[in-house]
Write a protein that holds these residues in place. Structure first.
Motif, PDB file in Angstrom:
ATOM      1  N   UNK A 153      19.878 -37.458  60.779  1.00 25.60           N
ATOM      2  CA  UNK A 153      18.991 -37.599  61.701  1.00 25.60           C
ATOM      3  C   UNK A 153      17.980 -36.795  61.343  1.00 25.60           C
ATOM      4  N   UNK A 154      17.683 -36.346  59.648  1.00 28.33           N
ATOM      5  CA  UNK A 154      16.812 -36.094  58.954  1.00 28.33           C
ATOM      6  C   UNK A 154      15.409 -36.466  59.662  1.00 28.33           C
ATOM      7  N   UNK A 155      14.694 -35.255  59.622  1.00 27.61           N
ATOM      8  CA  UNK A 155      13.222 -35.853  60.027  1.00 27.61           C
ATOM      9  C   UNK A 155      12.668 -34.639  58.589  1.00 27.61           C
ATOM     10  N   UNK A 156      11.356 -34.899  57.972  1.00 26.25           N
ATOM     11  CA  UNK A 156      10.343 -34.853  56.866  1.00 26.25           C
ATOM     12  C   UNK A 156       9.394 -34.323  57.519  1.00 26.25           C
ATOM     13  N   UNK A 157       7.889 -33.284  57.245  1.00 31.56           N
ATOM     14  CA  UNK A 157       6.794 -33.439  57.241  1.00 31.56           C
ATOM     15  C   UNK A 157       6.354 -32.639  56.585  1.00 31.56           C
ATOM     16  N   UNK A 158       5.235 -33.126  55.749  1.00 32.48           N
ATOM     17  CA  UNK A 158       4.267 -32.268  54.856  1.00 32.48           C
ATOM     18  C   UNK A 158       4.483 -30.777  54.843  1.00 32.48           C
ATOM     19  N   UNK A 159       4.170 -30.565  55.746  1.00 31.11           N
ATOM     20  CA  UNK A 159       4.623 -28.709  55.470  1.00 31.11           C
ATOM     21  C   UNK A 159       5.664 -28.120  56.014  1.00 31.11           C
ATOM     22  N   UNK A 160       6.618 -28.654  55.643  1.00 33.93           N
ATOM     23  CA  UNK A 160       8.638 -28.305  54.764  1.00 33.93           C
ATOM     24  C   UNK A 160       8.107 -27.754  53.878  1.00 33.93           C
ATOM     25  N   UNK A 161       9.041 -26.286  53.532  1.00 32.25           N
ATOM     26  CA  UNK A 161       8.801 -25.899  52.423  1.00 32.25           C
ATOM     27  C   UNK A 161       8.781 -27.034  51.208  1.00 32.25           C
ATOM     28  N   UNK A 162      10.274 -27.867  51.235  1.00 30.29           N
ATOM     29  CA  UNK A 162      10.015 -28.584  49.780  1.00 30.29           C
ATOM     30  C   UNK A 162       9.062 -29.394  49.571  1.00 30.29           C
ATOM     31  N   UNK A 163       7.587 -29.546  50.381  1.00 33.37           N
ATOM     32  CA  UNK A 163       7.032 -29.940  49.725  1.00 33.37           C
ATOM     33  C   UNK A 163       5.452 -29.897  49.427  1.00 33.37           C
ATOM     34  N   UNK A 164       5.825 -27.924  49.348  1.00 35.30           N
ATOM     35  CA  UNK A 164       4.569 -26.826  48.941  1.00 35.30           C
ATOM     36  C   UNK A 164       5.117 -26.932  47.226  1.00 35.30           C
ATOM     37  N   UNK A 165       3.735 -26.277  47.094  1.00 33.00           N
ATOM     38  CA  UNK A 165       4.612 -25.217  45.699  1.00 33.00           C
ATOM     39  C   UNK A 165       5.044 -24.335  45.739  1.00 33.00           C
ATOM     40  N   UNK A 166       5.016 -23.556  46.455  1.00 30.52           N
ATOM     41  CA  UNK A 166       6.456 -22.144  46.579  1.00 30.52           C
ATOM     42  C   UNK A 166       7.765 -23.114  46.341  1.00 30.52           C
ATOM     43  N   UNK A 167       7.760 -24.203  47.175  1.00 27.50           N
ATOM     44  CA  UNK A 167       9.354 -24.445  47.607  1.00 27.50           C
ATOM     45  C   UNK A 167       9.642 -25.199  46.658  1.00 27.50           C
ATOM     46  N   UNK A 168       9.622 -25.224  45.363  1.00 29.57           N
ATOM     47  CA  UNK A 168       9.635 -26.331  43.817  1.00 29.57           C
ATOM     48  C   UNK A 168      11.129 -26.149  43.710  1.00 29.57           C
ATOM     49  N   UNK A 169      11.604 -24.486  43.790  1.00 29.16           N
ATOM     50  CA  UNK A 169      13.366 -25.188  42.688  1.00 29.16           C
ATOM     51  C   UNK A 169      14.152 -25.372  44.200  1.00 29.16           C
TER      52      UNK A 169
END
Length: 407
Positions: free
Chosen positions: A149-165
């Motif tokens: 039941x996960x849901x992902x949005x563009x603002x989450x850390x995974x999709x930001x430049x600083x969330x690459x790792x």
């Protein structure tokens, strides 16, 4: 290293907060006790499937899957962990799990000790649980891990430049069962492709609850046969300030209130606003409940069954932090009214889109909707049918999950 530093800083902050908050103190104590609970209760000969939920809402999303696995695969034992006291304290005696405990914070040492003690054969993390050290350790040991039941949005850390790792943590999942197509597209952009759109398991859950709904003779006596009944569930004071004045002015309807907070001061506050005869559920008798126009539910565990006795429902919280569970009411095929703070909830947006959910901005909107629902039979039936149809049309997540999971 940066993640672990942040975790250690968080641990320090939590321990400091525990000095001033009973809730946080309970959480810290529960986390410390978790390892001793596991060592005392784990059966080393058994195979455990581990479910982790942050709090009560996420637990309810995982619960249908737990109960399906228990039914189909009784050879496995269930370990249920929580992060928040609001989940653990309510469900610590949940009979669907063999062990219920807190999850120690995500430090490398805690992780190794916890996984060693639990030795799960499989794990399910519900919705937003992405603990890097736990997921990395399970992945290293070859334990299948699923996000449900996960849901992902563009603002989450995974999709930001600083969330690459940090996004690499998502690659530790064997499969991600997500709620919508947007989540699939976002994950594909960062190289995560083991995904399936299943929707939300809560639709399956409320259908099951509906089938098992309790018969409540006192509520049936209260309702009678000549009045339309509004069931107000999980209400707060701002909600009550909207629907109680309308109820006071409309003798043709009855009202059932199940407040979110059941304490004496809140119950008395509600009673002070009522201008028509009311009775508390725990004080109701066959004689006085028939004379009452408002039934005040002053105990837990009945709301999901009480909705069946209403023609219209009101879900509280929309004038505060956020609305509560709309699906528990919609499953009975009745219109669902709620306040404006609902934009984070896909089910509320879906109910609005199909016409089964009615958003109000305040007392005037509520009055207009209630006037129409009470006077136009076709509108009432159409909105109710849309709400019930929305739930049925979106069920089926469990079947989709079980076609991927190997047990």
């Amino acid at each position: 290293m940066i993640y672990n530093l942040a975790i250690y800083l968080y641990v320090s902050a939590v321990r400091l907060a525990a000095l001033f908050s009973k809730k946080v103190s309970r959480m810290v104590k529960g986390e410390k006790d978790a390892l001793s609970v596991l060592k005392r209760r784990i059966d080393p000969q058994a195979e455990y499937i581990w479910f982790h939920a942050a709090s009560l809402g996420e637990f309810e999303q995982g619960r249908p899957l737990i109960e399906l696995i228990r039914k189909r695969f009784p050879q496995y034992k269930i370990l249920q962990t929580f992060f928040s006291p609001s989940g653990y304290e309510v469900r610590k005696d949940y009979k669907g799990a063999d062990i219920v405990c807190y999850l120690p914070l995500d430090t490398p040492r805690n992780v190794r000790r916890f996984v060693d003690a639990a030795h799960p054969c499989m794990a399910f993390f519900i919705k937003y649980e992405f603990w890097k050290n736990y997921l990395s350790e399970l992945h290293r040991r070859g334990v299948p891990v699923y996000s449900v039941c996960s849901i992902f949005r563009p603002g989450q850390v995974f999709f930001r430049w600083y969330g690459v790792a940090y996004r690499n943590v998502l690659k530790c999942f064997s499969h991600l069962f997500v709620q919508n197509e947007e989540s699939v597209r976002l994950l594909e952009k960062i190289g995560v492709t083991d995904t399936t759109v299943v929707g939300d398991t809560r639709f399956d859950r409320v259908l099951e609850i509906c089938k098992e709904a309790k018969e409540l003779p006192l509520v049936e006596m209260f309702k009678g046969s000549n009045h339309r009944t509004l069931v107000a569930g999980s209400s707060w004071a701002p909600d009550e300030d909207i629907f109680i004045p309308y109820f006071n002015a409309h003798p043709e309807m009855k009202l059932i209130i199940a407040p979110h907070v059941i304490d004496e001061s809140h119950l008395q506050e509600i009673e002070s606003k009522l201008q028509r005869p009311a009775v508390r559920y725990t004080q109701a008798t066959p004689e006085n409940v028939r004379q009452a126009d408002c039934l005040l539910i002053d105990c837990f565990g009945l709301l999901s069954s009480i909705y069946r006795y209403g023609e219209i429902s009101y879900i509280g919280g929309g004038f505060g932090v956020s609305i509560h569970n709309t699906l528990e009411a919609a499953v009975y095929g009745i219109p669902v009214i709620f306040g404006p703070n609902n934009y984070k909830f896909r089910e509320a947006q879906g109910l609005k889109a199909c016409g089964g959910g009615l958003e109000i901005q305040g007392e005037t909107d509520f009055r207009l909707q209630m006037d129409r629902l009470l006077s136009e039979e076709a509108y009432l039936l159409s909105a109710g049918k849309a709400a019930g149809g929305y739930v049925k049309d979106n069920a089926g997540a469990l079947g989709k999950i079980m076609r991927v999971v190997r047990l």
